[in-house]
Motif scaffolding. Sequence first.
Motif, PDB file in Angstrom:
ATOM      1  N   PHE A  79      35.632  51.506  39.064  1.00 32.27           N
ATOM      2  CA  PHE A  79      36.338  50.785  38.003  1.00 32.27           C
ATOM      3  C   PHE A  79      35.851  51.334  36.673  1.00 32.27           C
ATOM      4  O   PHE A  79      34.650  51.547  36.495  1.00 32.27           O
ATOM      5  CB  PHE A  79      36.046  49.286  38.100  1.00 32.27           C
ATOM      6  CG  PHE A  79      36.545  48.681  39.386  1.00 32.27           C
ATOM      7  CD1 PHE A  79      37.867  48.288  39.518  1.00 32.27           C
ATOM      8  CD2 PHE A  79      35.689  48.552  40.469  1.00 32.27           C
ATOM      9  CE1 PHE A  79      38.331  47.758  40.722  1.00 32.27           C
ATOM     10  CE2 PHE A  79      36.153  48.020  41.679  1.00 32.27           C
ATOM     11  CZ  PHE A  79      37.482  47.622  41.796  1.00 32.27           C
ATOM     12  N   ASP A 118      40.341  52.583  42.073  1.00 29.94           N
ATOM     13  CA  ASP A 118      41.190  51.418  41.871  1.00 29.94           C
ATOM     14  C   ASP A 118      42.278  51.852  40.895  1.00 29.94           C
ATOM     15  O   ASP A 118      41.985  52.329  39.799  1.00 29.94           O
ATOM     16  CB  ASP A 118      40.351  50.288  41.271  1.00 29.94           C
ATOM     17  CG  ASP A 118      41.157  49.021  41.071  1.00 29.94           C
ATOM     18  OD1 ASP A 118      41.277  48.233  42.022  1.00 29.94           O
ATOM     19  OD2 ASP A 118      41.660  48.818  39.948  1.00 29.94           O
ATOM     20  N   CYS A 122      44.667  46.952  34.025  1.00 25.08           N
ATOM     21  CA  CYS A 122      44.071  45.866  33.237  1.00 25.08           C
ATOM     22  C   CYS A 122      42.800  46.278  32.494  1.00 25.08           C
ATOM     23  O   CYS A 122      42.474  45.703  31.467  1.00 25.08           O
ATOM     24  CB  CYS A 122      43.822  44.646  34.114  1.00 25.08           C
ATOM     25  SG  CYS A 122      42.778  44.980  35.534  1.00 25.08           S
ATOM     26  N   SER A 165      45.886  48.048  42.814  1.00 20.99           N
ATOM     27  CA  SER A 165      45.489  46.637  42.873  1.00 20.99           C
ATOM     28  C   SER A 165      46.301  45.772  41.917  1.00 20.99           C
ATOM     29  O   SER A 165      45.924  44.655  41.624  1.00 20.99           O
ATOM     30  CB  SER A 165      44.005  46.507  42.525  1.00 20.99           C
ATOM     31  OG  SER A 165      43.798  46.811  41.165  1.00 20.99           O
ATOM     32  N   LYS A 195      46.913  40.419  47.592  1.00 25.92           N
ATOM     33  CA  LYS A 195      45.918  40.085  46.581  1.00 25.92           C
ATOM     34  C   LYS A 195      46.330  38.787  45.915  1.00 25.92           C
ATOM     35  O   LYS A 195      47.425  38.675  45.368  1.00 25.92           O
ATOM     36  CB  LYS A 195      45.832  41.213  45.548  1.00 25.92           C
ATOM     37  CG  LYS A 195      44.911  40.880  44.384  1.00 25.92           C
ATOM     38  CD  LYS A 195      44.678  42.075  43.500  1.00 25.92           C
ATOM     39  CE  LYS A 195      43.832  41.710  42.303  1.00 25.92           C
ATOM     40  NZ  LYS A 195      43.581  42.863  41.435  1.00 25.92           N
ATOM     41  N   PHE A 200      37.990  33.533  41.977  1.00 27.34           N
ATOM     42  CA  PHE A 200      36.804  34.290  42.378  1.00 27.34           C
ATOM     43  C   PHE A 200      36.653  35.625  41.648  1.00 27.34           C
ATOM     44  O   PHE A 200      35.676  36.324  41.869  1.00 27.34           O
ATOM     45  CB  PHE A 200      36.822  34.550  43.893  1.00 27.34           C
ATOM     46  CG  PHE A 200      36.522  33.334  44.734  1.00 27.34           C
ATOM     47  CD1 PHE A 200      35.224  32.873  44.871  1.00 27.34           C
ATOM     48  CD2 PHE A 200      37.527  32.657  45.389  1.00 27.34           C
ATOM     49  CE1 PHE A 200      34.935  31.759  45.659  1.00 27.34           C
ATOM     50  CE2 PHE A 200      37.253  31.544  46.178  1.00 27.34           C
ATOM     51  CZ  PHE A 200      35.956  31.098  46.314  1.00 27.34           C
ATOM     52  N   PHE A 204      33.907  39.613  37.761  1.00 26.83           N
ATOM     53  CA  PHE A 204      34.434  40.978  37.637  1.00 26.83           C
ATOM     54  C   PHE A 204      35.020  41.215  36.256  1.00 26.83           C
ATOM     55  O   PHE A 204      34.882  42.284  35.679  1.00 26.83           O
ATOM     56  CB  PHE A 204      35.528  41.217  38.688  1.00 26.83           C
ATOM     57  CG  PHE A 204      36.247  42.537  38.561  1.00 26.83           C
ATOM     58  CD1 PHE A 204      35.815  43.640  39.272  1.00 26.83           C
ATOM     59  CD2 PHE A 204      37.358  42.672  37.734  1.00 26.83           C
ATOM     60  CE1 PHE A 204      36.483  44.861  39.158  1.00 26.83           C
ATOM     61  CE2 PHE A 204      38.028  43.882  37.618  1.00 26.83           C
ATOM     62  CZ  PHE A 204      37.589  44.979  38.339  1.00 26.83           C
ATOM     63  N   ARG A 205      35.679  40.197  35.740  1.00 28.82           N
ATOM     64  CA  ARG A 205      36.346  40.399  34.452  1.00 28.82           C
ATOM     65  C   ARG A 205      35.336  40.572  33.332  1.00 28.82           C
ATOM     66  O   ARG A 205      35.615  41.242  32.339  1.00 28.82           O
ATOM     67  CB  ARG A 205      37.342  39.279  34.194  1.00 28.82           C
ATOM     68  CG  ARG A 205      38.487  39.398  35.197  1.00 28.82           C
ATOM     69  CD  ARG A 205      39.553  38.358  35.034  1.00 28.82           C
ATOM     70  NE  ARG A 205      40.523  38.476  36.140  1.00 28.82           N
ATOM     71  CZ  ARG A 205      41.470  37.588  36.395  1.00 28.82           C
ATOM     72  NH1 ARG A 205      41.579  36.519  35.634  1.00 28.82           N
ATOM     73  NH2 ARG A 205      42.292  37.777  37.407  1.00 28.82           N
ATOM     74  N   VAL A 273      34.861  39.667  46.880  1.00 29.60           N
ATOM     75  CA  VAL A 273      34.945  39.899  45.440  1.00 29.60           C
ATOM     76  C   VAL A 273      33.745  39.346  44.667  1.00 29.60           C
ATOM     77  O   VAL A 273      32.851  38.706  45.230  1.00 29.60           O
ATOM     78  CB  VAL A 273      36.267  39.332  44.856  1.00 29.60           C
ATOM     79  CG1 VAL A 273      37.475  39.965  45.543  1.00 29.60           C
ATOM     80  CG2 VAL A 273      36.298  37.816  44.955  1.00 29.60           C
ATOM     81  N   TYR A 313      29.809  44.117  47.040  1.00 25.82           N
ATOM     82  CA  TYR A 313      28.696  44.425  46.126  1.00 25.82           C
ATOM     83  C   TYR A 313      27.366  44.395  46.871  1.00 25.82           C
ATOM     84  O   TYR A 313      26.344  44.786  46.331  1.00 25.82           O
ATOM     85  CB  TYR A 313      28.705  43.422  44.960  1.00 25.82           C
ATOM     86  CG  TYR A 313      30.017  43.494  44.191  1.00 25.82           C
ATOM     87  CD1 TYR A 313      30.229  44.477  43.230  1.00 25.82           C
ATOM     88  CD2 TYR A 313      31.069  42.631  44.483  1.00 25.82           C
ATOM     89  CE1 TYR A 313      31.443  44.579  42.560  1.00 25.82           C
ATOM     90  CE2 TYR A 313      32.291  42.726  43.827  1.00 25.82           C
ATOM     91  CZ  TYR A 313      32.465  43.711  42.872  1.00 25.82           C
ATOM     92  OH  TYR A 313      33.676  43.820  42.230  1.00 25.82           O
TER      93      TYR A 313
END
Length: 323
Positions: A79, A118, A122, A165, A195, A200, A204-205, A273, A313
């Motif tokens: 990412f 990925d 976004c 994704s 997805k 959750f 990540f964001r 996630v 992870y």
Amino acid sequence: MGFPQTRLRRLRNGEALRRLVRETRPDPAGFILPLFVCPGEGIRREIGSMPGNYQQSVDQLVRDCEEARSLGVGGTILFGIPESKDEFASGGYDDNGIVQRAVRAIKAEVGDFLVVTDVCNCEYTSHGHCGYVKDGDVDNDVTLGWLAKSAVSHARAGADIVAPSDMMDGRAAAIRAALDEAGFEKTPILSYAAKFASGFYGPFREAAESTPQFGDRRTYQMDPANAREAMREIELDLAEGADMIMVKPALAYLDIIRMARDRFDVPIAAYQVSGEFSMIMAAARNGWIDKDRVMMETLTSIWRAGAQIILTYFAKDAARLSG
Ligand code: PBG
């Protein structure tokens, strides 16, 4: 025959016996470690909500990949945190973008380690949505063009697998056509087919700096209540040329993984996630649960449900314990 001739406890008597009759063993070769790459050099910034995970520059990232490979982890999914973002996600399909640079470095320096990218917008849009925003909503068909360009650009950099994704309709077909036209007919597509719009993804964001600046992702990601619709998503992606499919998140969607396993004879991936990871870490840090135990229990349950590829992870930690 019932009790007392039959005693199921007989085969639970000692670890050697339990190991002998164990039905399910997650294999680290099926683990994919998600990594976050940022510009610069010598950078390794820990993500607050995801202990042990970092935004790191390419030089550091390569070392992480080397370590993961030596532990038997199958590969990484990348990412990007780009230098700058704009309305058109142009950092995503730039041949010299952050993910493209990372892919080239890993492929050059780490042998026998899969690099998955990925494919989404976004992380590259100024507003944090996964595509071109028109009248307050993401425009599907314009976004397909960006995704196709990103996938080709990743393949050109050396990506082994591209993983869209974004949840736009028709993206697998658009990406397959673009890859083939550019001469990458051997590059497989791992589609995030089912997805869900999930709470959750919170940590990540923070990690990818991709929180939508307005609204949410519910006009493109799936409603968590829908299992039958998930099967339609998977069916369509396979018809469009996806080679493998993914269910995401994992733990709250084990039924979806199992339904997919029973219906489709393709490799199935599941993504444990960020929020799933962070919950376990937070509870463990409070002394409320045993991290290693819960980590292995969740991974085993995802494997048992039918996923033989797990994006997690915990990939390195779990590989250490699976040895
Ligand atoms: C990009 C993307 C997201 C995740 C993977 N790819 C975020 C999102 O859809 O908001 C989430 C992964 C995680 O939470 O670990 N669209």
